[in-house]
Design an enzyme around this catalytic site. Structure first.
Site, mmCIF file in Angstrom:
data_model
loop_
_atom_site.group_PDB
_atom_site.id
_atom_site.type_symbol
_atom_site.label_atom_id
_atom_site.label_comp_id
_atom_site.label_asym_id
_atom_site.label_seq_id
_atom_site.Cartn_x
_atom_site.Cartn_y
_atom_site.Cartn_z
ATOM 1 N N CYS A 61 0.830 -1.205 0.000
ATOM 2 C CA CYS A 61 0.000 0.000 0.000
ATOM 3 C C CYS A 61 0.868 1.260 0.000
ATOM 4 O O CYS A 61 1.719 1.442 0.876
ATOM 5 C CB CYS A 61 -0.901 -0.035 1.234
ATOM 6 S SG CYS A 61 -1.759 1.498 1.585
ATOM 7 N N SER A 62 0.628 2.146 -0.948
ATOM 8 C CA SER A 62 1.426 3.377 -1.039
ATOM 9 C C SER A 62 1.199 4.285 0.169
ATOM 10 O O SER A 62 2.125 4.948 0.637
ATOM 11 C CB SER A 62 1.121 4.124 -2.333
ATOM 12 O OG SER A 62 -0.230 4.529 -2.364
#
Length: 117
Positions: A9-10
């Site tokens: 997840c960024s």
């Protein structure tokens, strides 16, 4: 301080970078590999001041399979939601930071991450 992340997840990677830049001491919990129990979710929800449906990712394929969007959102429905989050941790919004002062946040933006420092 502990941060629940999914390394893919960024927003999680961004939160970790902000904590690192600030020199914060924290523990990383990869919650997909080490899912929280229903009891842990209850505790985190209490710290967040939120309900389980507030931290549910309802667009996930498993949410659609479960029909999550049609589930009730009343006190009587609460345990069903918590059980679903514990059984399917991918449904949990991320990242979640639990601070040493007892607070917790869903740290989806840099300002929220900085609020726990």
């Amino acid at each position: 301080m502990e941060i629940w992340i999914n390394p893919a997840c960024s927003k999680c990677r961004s939160a970790v970078s902000i904590l690192d830049e600030a020199g914060a001491e924290y523990t990383v919990r990869r919650y997909l590999e080490d899912p929280p129990t229903a009891v842990e979710l209850e505790a985190v929800l209490k710290r967040l001041g939120l309900e389980p449906w507030d931290i549910a990712r309802t667009a996930e394929p498993v949410a659609k399979d479960l029909g999550l969007k049609s589930w009730g959102r009343t006190p009587d429905d609460r345990s069903r939601w918590i059980d679903a989050l514990a059984e399917h941790p991918k449904l949990i919004q991320r990242p979640i930071i639990t601070a040493d002062d007892g607070t917790a946040v869903v740290a989806r933006d840099p300002e929220t991450v900085r609020s726990v420092l």
